[in-house]
Scaffold this motif. Structure first.
Motif, PDB file in Angstrom:
ATOM      1  N   ALA A  33       0.640  -1.165  -0.142  1.00  0.00           N
ATOM      2  CA  ALA A  33       0.110  -0.066  -0.022  1.00  0.00           C
ATOM      3  C   ALA A  33       0.703   1.351  -0.107  1.00  0.00           C
ATOM      4  N   ALA A  34       1.972   1.045   0.853  1.00  0.00           N
ATOM      5  CA  ALA A  34       2.965   2.192   0.751  1.00  0.00           C
ATOM      6  C   ALA A  34       3.483   2.723  -0.658  1.00  0.00           C
ATOM      7  N   LEU A  35       4.018   1.519  -1.420  1.00  0.00           N
ATOM      8  CA  LEU A  35       4.479   1.770  -2.550  1.00  0.00           C
ATOM      9  C   LEU A  35       3.522   2.228  -3.476  1.00  0.00           C
ATOM     10  N   GLU A  36       2.060   1.872  -3.526  1.00  0.00           N
ATOM     11  CA  GLU A  36       1.152   2.274  -4.380  1.00  0.00           C
ATOM     12  C   GLU A  36       0.780   3.793  -4.065  1.00  0.00           C
ATOM     13  N   MET A  37       0.921   4.205  -2.892  1.00  0.00           N
ATOM     14  CA  MET A  37       0.912   5.773  -2.517  1.00  0.00           C
ATOM     15  C   MET A  37       1.940   6.375  -2.881  1.00  0.00           C
ATOM     16  N   ILE A  38       3.171   5.901  -2.960  1.00  0.00           N
ATOM     17  CA  ILE A  38       4.407   6.666  -3.499  1.00  0.00           C
ATOM     18  C   ILE A  38       4.199   6.799  -5.059  1.00  0.00           C
ATOM     19  N   ALA A  39       3.954   5.828  -5.534  1.00  0.00           N
ATOM     20  CA  ALA A  39       3.666   5.881  -7.104  1.00  0.00           C
ATOM     21  C   ALA A  39       2.548   7.000  -7.485  1.00  0.00           C
ATOM     22  N   ARG A  40       1.650   7.127  -6.760  1.00  0.00           N
ATOM     23  CA  ARG A  40       0.559   7.967  -7.029  1.00  0.00           C
ATOM     24  C   ARG A  40       1.150   9.532  -6.750  1.00  0.00           C
ATOM     25  N   GLN A  41       2.005   9.578  -5.603  1.00  0.00           N
ATOM     26  CA  GLN A  41       2.420  10.935  -5.420  1.00  0.00           C
ATOM     27  C   GLN A  41       3.373  11.195  -6.372  1.00  0.00           C
ATOM     28  N   HIS A  42       4.256  10.375  -7.216  1.00  0.00           N
ATOM     29  CA  HIS A  42       5.027  10.702  -8.357  1.00  0.00           C
ATOM     30  C   HIS A  42       4.133  10.756  -9.768  1.00  0.00           C
ATOM     31  N   GLY A  43       2.895  10.781  -9.584  1.00  0.00           N
ATOM     32  CA  GLY A  43       2.192  11.023 -10.749  1.00  0.00           C
ATOM     33  C   GLY A  43       1.954   9.580 -11.713  1.00  0.00           C
ATOM     34  N   ALA A  44       2.332   8.474 -11.039  1.00  0.00           N
ATOM     35  CA  ALA A  44       2.217   6.930 -11.688  1.00  0.00           C
ATOM     36  C   ALA A  44       0.695   6.574 -11.325  1.00  0.00           C
ATOM     37  N   CYS A  45       0.201   5.609 -12.158  1.00  0.00           N
ATOM     38  CA  CYS A  45      -1.148   5.196 -11.815  1.00  0.00           C
ATOM     39  C   CYS A  45      -0.822   3.921 -10.745  1.00  0.00           C
ATOM     40  N   ASP A  46       0.246   3.373 -10.584  1.00  0.00           N
ATOM     41  CA  ASP A  46       0.701   2.382  -9.921  1.00  0.00           C
ATOM     42  C   ASP A  46       1.907   2.034  -9.748  1.00  0.00           C
ATOM     43  N   TRP A  47       2.336   1.171  -8.708  1.00  0.00           N
ATOM     44  CA  TRP A  47       3.754   0.817  -8.537  1.00  0.00           C
ATOM     45  C   TRP A  47       4.527   0.437  -9.763  1.00  0.00           C
ATOM     46  N   ASN A  48       3.985  -0.578 -10.492  1.00  0.00           N
ATOM     47  CA  ASN A  48       4.794  -1.217 -11.490  1.00  0.00           C
ATOM     48  C   ASN A  48       5.119  -0.308 -12.734  1.00  0.00           C
ATOM     49  N   THR A  49       4.141   0.831 -12.850  1.00  0.00           N
ATOM     50  CA  THR A  49       4.246   1.755 -13.814  1.00  0.00           C
ATOM     51  C   THR A  49       5.420   2.609 -13.143  1.00  0.00           C
ATOM     52  N   LEU A  50       5.439   3.146 -12.123  1.00  0.00           N
ATOM     53  CA  LEU A  50       6.472   3.976 -11.547  1.00  0.00           C
ATOM     54  C   LEU A  50       7.852   3.201 -11.638  1.00  0.00           C
ATOM     55  N   ALA A  51       7.963   2.040 -11.222  1.00  0.00           N
ATOM     56  CA  ALA A  51       9.219   1.116 -11.348  1.00  0.00           C
ATOM     57  C   ALA A  51       9.851   1.326 -12.599  1.00  0.00           C
ATOM     58  N   ALA A  52       8.821   1.131 -13.612  1.00  0.00           N
ATOM     59  CA  ALA A  52       9.268   1.008 -15.088  1.00  0.00           C
ATOM     60  C   ALA A  52       9.833   2.308 -15.480  1.00  0.00           C
ATOM     61  N   LEU A  53       9.100   3.175 -15.043  1.00  0.00           N
ATOM     62  CA  LEU A  53       9.656   4.597 -15.360  1.00  0.00           C
ATOM     63  C   LEU A  53      11.166   4.990 -14.660  1.00  0.00           C
ATOM     64  N   ALA A  54      11.056   4.570 -13.535  1.00  0.00           N
ATOM     65  CA  ALA A  54      12.542   4.607 -12.744  1.00  0.00           C
ATOM     66  C   ALA A  54      13.793   4.193 -13.359  1.00  0.00           C
ATOM     67  N   ALA A  55      13.330   2.897 -13.970  1.00  0.00           N
ATOM     68  CA  ALA A  55      14.187   2.001 -14.420  1.00  0.00           C
ATOM     69  C   ALA A  55      14.971   2.580 -15.875  1.00  0.00           C
ATOM     70  N   LYS A  56      14.210   3.298 -16.381  1.00  0.00           N
ATOM     71  CA  LYS A  56      14.444   4.297 -17.688  1.00  0.00           C
ATOM     72  C   LYS A  56      15.616   4.921 -17.410  1.00  0.00           C
ATOM     73  N   PRO A  57      16.682   5.158 -18.295  1.00  0.00           N
ATOM     74  CA  PRO A  57      17.552   6.388 -18.225  1.00  0.00           C
ATOM     75  C   PRO A  57      16.871   7.757 -18.225  1.00  0.00           C
ATOM     76  N   ASN A  58      17.040   8.657 -17.094  1.00  0.00           N
ATOM     77  CA  ASN A  58      16.490   9.989 -17.040  1.00  0.00           C
ATOM     78  C   ASN A  58      16.863  10.849 -18.203  1.00  0.00           C
ATOM     79  N   ALA A  59      17.993  10.545 -18.843  1.00  0.00           N
ATOM     80  CA  ALA A  59      18.632  11.679 -19.804  1.00  0.00           C
ATOM     81  C   ALA A  59      18.384  10.992 -21.226  1.00  0.00           C
ATOM     82  N   ALA A  60      17.596   9.933 -21.440  1.00  0.00           N
ATOM     83  CA  ALA A  60      17.397   9.577 -22.696  1.00  0.00           C
ATOM     84  C   ALA A  60      16.840  10.660 -23.690  1.00  0.00           C
TER      85      ALA A  60
END
Length: 146
Positions: A33-60
């Motif tokens: 539940a905490a992971l899901e809340m962190i994802a929403r705080q960063h604008g993602a719909c769920d933790w899996n989406t945020l984890a995928a976005l965070a795994a991408k290189p930011n400077a691509a």
């Protein structure tokens, strides 16, 4: 505008701190539940989406969008390739209006007994090539692979 995300380890640490703070205040919270809340705080719909976005290189580097450019992505969750026919900035500067002509018609209906093919679409997209409008299950109408 490019969004940068903290490393996954930092995101998980944020979730641990949130969980601990909630538990200290007498509101038990699971780690998921905490992971899901962190994802929403960063604008993602769920933790899996945020984890995928965070795994991408930011400077691509992103694919530049311009009239005549060949693009690919998903429209109503169906893959497509096509050509940009029109592109314009909307007032406020955060969104763009785009018209795409698909190379092959896209069936926008998922029922087996019915089809509705689209060859051209008009949409709004943000700087990441994602439409702010979403289907009833939360999937953006248009997502460009940039």
């Amino acid at each position: 505008m490019t969004t940068t995300y903290p490393a996954i380890d930092e995101l998980k640490a944020q979730a641990r701190r949130l969980r601990q703070a909630m538990n200290d205040r007498g509101t038990p919270m699971t780690h998921s539940a905490a992971l899901e809340m962190i994802a929403r705080q960063h604008g993602a719909c769920d933790w899996n989406t945020l984890a995928a976005l965070a795994a991408k290189p930011n400077a691509a580097a992103k694919t530049p969008l311009f009239v005549g450019a060949h693009v690919r992505g998903r429209y109503l969750n169906q893959p497509f390739t096509g050509t940009i026919l029109a592109l314009s900035a909307l007032p406020g500067g955060d969104l763009h209006r785009i018209t795409i002509h698909f190379d092959e018609p896209v069936d926008v209906v998922t029922f087996e007994s019915f089809s509705a093919f689209r060859r051209r679409v008009n949409a709004q997209i943000d700087a990441d090539g994602v439409s702010p409008r979403k289907t009833s299950n939360g999937v953006p109408h248009l997502v460009l692979d940039l």
